[in-house]
Motif scaffolding. Structure first.
Motif, short mmCIF file in Angstrom:
data_model
loop_
_atom_site.label_atom_id
_atom_site.label_comp_id
_atom_site.label_asym_id
_atom_site.label_seq_id
_atom_site.Cartn_x
_atom_site.Cartn_y
_atom_site.Cartn_z
N CYS A 317 0.83 -1.18 0.10
CA CYS A 317 0.00 0.26 -0.13
C CYS A 317 0.71 1.15 -0.08
CB CYS A 317 -1.06 0.00 1.23
SG CYS A 317 -0.02 -0.03 2.85
N PHE A 354 -5.11 3.18 3.30
CA PHE A 354 -3.55 3.18 3.48
C PHE A 354 -3.30 4.01 2.13
CE2 PHE A 354 -4.50 -0.56 6.03
CZ PHE A 354 -3.81 -0.11 7.13
N ASN A 355 -3.97 3.95 0.92
CA ASN A 355 -3.30 4.48 -0.35
C ASN A 355 -4.61 4.87 -1.18
OD1 ASN A 355 -2.19 5.26 -2.76
ND2 ASN A 355 -0.97 3.39 -2.85
N PHE A 404 -0.70 -4.65 6.37
CA PHE A 404 -0.53 -3.28 6.08
C PHE A 404 -0.34 -2.27 7.33
CE2 PHE A 404 -3.22 -3.39 2.20
CZ PHE A 404 -2.35 -4.05 1.45
N GLU A 405 -0.19 -2.84 8.40
CA GLU A 405 -0.32 -2.13 9.63
C GLU A 405 1.27 -1.39 9.94
OE1 GLU A 405 -1.11 -4.49 13.11
OE2 GLU A 405 0.82 -6.01 12.84
N ARG A 409 1.47 5.25 5.88
CA ARG A 409 0.28 5.91 5.15
C ARG A 409 0.56 7.12 4.31
NH1 ARG A 409 -5.29 4.85 8.47
NH2 ARG A 409 -4.54 2.87 9.60
#
Length: 474
Positions: A317, A354-355, A404-405, A409
């Motif tokens: 992401c 995130f994206n 994705f954490e 971001r």
């Protein structure tokens, strides 16, 4: 009155009309026609499939494979409606593993096009070329030479549906692109199968559309279809289950937790292990054991298999690593290409958290018990029903979110303060014109500073240029 009654009598459709009507519902487009033939080849155990088209499929569609072939006693039933060798009883539908199972594909293609099959079974000494009419009956059989396998040839597709045929001819390139996009899904999921697709234009120029190497790795298939660069930003999707404290406590009491090297600190948790509390909660614990065994949130079972498993890849992401559209997203349930709408929407929503400006590349295969899936929903088998859809959505959400954490971001940008404090120094390796301009500019600024400091600056005399006609008049 009598005439009206006679004209409104309910009569049965003629057999040939039924084939065209039902066939048009099964084979909706060029993509579905190619899909059905490729699925038949995969069900036959083929390791090499060659797809050849002429004029983007308008003139010819040919699919050849090296599968088991067809025995001679099955020639007549091969193209009859609702005839199949993949199901023997209705109960087999609950756990069907083959791509096709209804026996409608070849019968529908016979009603919509001219169909010819050349096949050779491993028990036969030679191959046979079989021509069928629109009803699926054999017109002609001719012995020929061929290796073990089957070749299905379609010409004049949608000849019995003039409007659809005209639409195919008018938008042949668009329909061809839809076909290739659907074919990519089978190229990616088929391990150990070499799939090749080519197109021959009207000018007899042959172009290769896609080819795979028959690898046993999904990543190799992705690289063969989309190029090695697609692998640069892919993350491996690992199955993660949502934690549940209450179930973990019950599993600890029952001794069903596997020994783990990780230490878990539980704070402010009180467990009453007195005899009275044990007697009172015996029934609750025993009833909970069954639910724990079937729950998708539990982990570390001794004898139980995970109810759902995610296998696949997704692009990271990080900004700049996604795509401008969702054109490369492939979803499967038990290795069957499909369109699970809620799962597709969930993954894209998580990714855009995130994206927000891009879409991910997705290759996701959801593996679960076949009895929990109903694939007999639509004629093209692209839609399906899941028995525990909410539980599967929870697993997908937990797995993608945890993946994705640790990825940032935001994009790091220089602040205005840092930009103002930086001193702009000309690069001495720039072009000669730029350096000369900078030198002239520095010389002018130096002279002006000297005149200002010495108070020797003189105001320039401004002279008005007279007009030529005015001078003559004076």
């Amino acid at each position: 009155m009598t005439q009206n009654n006679q004209s409104s009598l309910i009569t049965q459709h003629q057999y040939c009309h039924c084939d065209v009507v039902l066939g048009g519902m099964v084979v909706l487009s060029l993509a579905v026609a190619v899909k059905e033939l490729v699925e038949n080849s995969l069900d036959a155990g083929a390791t090499k499939i060659d797809i050849r088209l002429k004029n983007h499929g308008v003139d010819l569609i040919e699919v050849s494979d090296n599968g088991t072939g067809v025995t001679e006693d099955n020639f007549s039933a091969l193209t009859l409606k609702y005839h199949t060798s993949k199901l023997t009883d209705y109960s087999d539908l609950l756990g069907v593993s083959s791509f096709g199972f209804r026996g409608e594909a070849l019968s529908s293609l016979c009603a919509l096009a001219k169909l010819t099959i050349t096949t050779r079974h491993q028990s036969a000494d030679y191959a046979t070329k079989i021509e069928y009419d629109h009803k699926g009956h054999i017109i002609n059989k001719t012995p020929c030479s061929r290796q073990i396998g089957t070749t299905v040839t379609l010409t004049d597709l949608f000849s019995s549906l003039p409007v659809r045929q005209k639409e195919l001819q008018k938008n042949s390139k668009r329909e061809f692109n839809k076909m290739t996009s659907l074919l990519y899904a089978y190229c990616l999921i088929s391990l150990g199968v070499n799939i090749t697709c080519s197109n021959q234009s009207n000018s007899n120029t042959k172009s290769l559309v896609v080819t795979t190497q028959g690898s046993i790795s999904y990543k190799d298939n992705i690289a063969a279809v989309f190029g090695v660069k697609q692998l640069d930003n892919l993350l491996d999707i690992k199955t993660e289950y949502a934690p549940n404290i209450k179930e973990n406590i019950f599993k600890g009491l029952s001794g069903e937790v596997k020994i783990s090297e990780e230490s878990i600190n539980v704070e402010d948790t009180e467990i009453d292990l007195s005899e009275d509390s044990n007697d009172a909660e015996n029934n609750e614990i025993s009833n909970t054991q069954d639910s724990i065994q079937s729950s998708q949130k539990s982990q570390g079972y001794k004898n139980g298999a995970p109810p759902v498993e995610l296998v696949g890849y997704i692009s990271t992401c990080a900004h700049g690593c996604g795509r401008s559209s969702a054109d490369r997203q492939f979803y499967y349930v038990n290795s069957r290409p499909c369109e699970p709408t809620k799962i597709m929407k969930l993954i894209n929503e998580i990714y855009r958290q995130f994206n927000p400006h891009q879409y991910p590349f997705v290759f996701l295969n959801i593996v679960l018990e076949r009895t929990l899936v109903d694939v007999n929903v639509t004629p093209d088998k692209r839609k399906l029903f899941l028995a525990k859809e909410k539980a599967i959505l929870d697993v997908v959400k937990c797995s993608i979110s945890k993946l994705f954490e640790n990825i940032p971001r935001v994009v790091k940008l220089e602040t205005a303060h840092s930009i103002n404090n930086t001193q702009i120094v000309p690069d001495m390796e720039q072009s000669r014109i730029f350096n000369s301009f900078m030198q002239q500019f520095s010389n002018k600024s130096t002279k002006s500073d000297i005149k200002t400091n010495g108070n020797t600056e003189k105001k320039p005399e401004l002279k008005r240029k007279s007009n030529t006609l005015l001078d003559y008049a004076i």
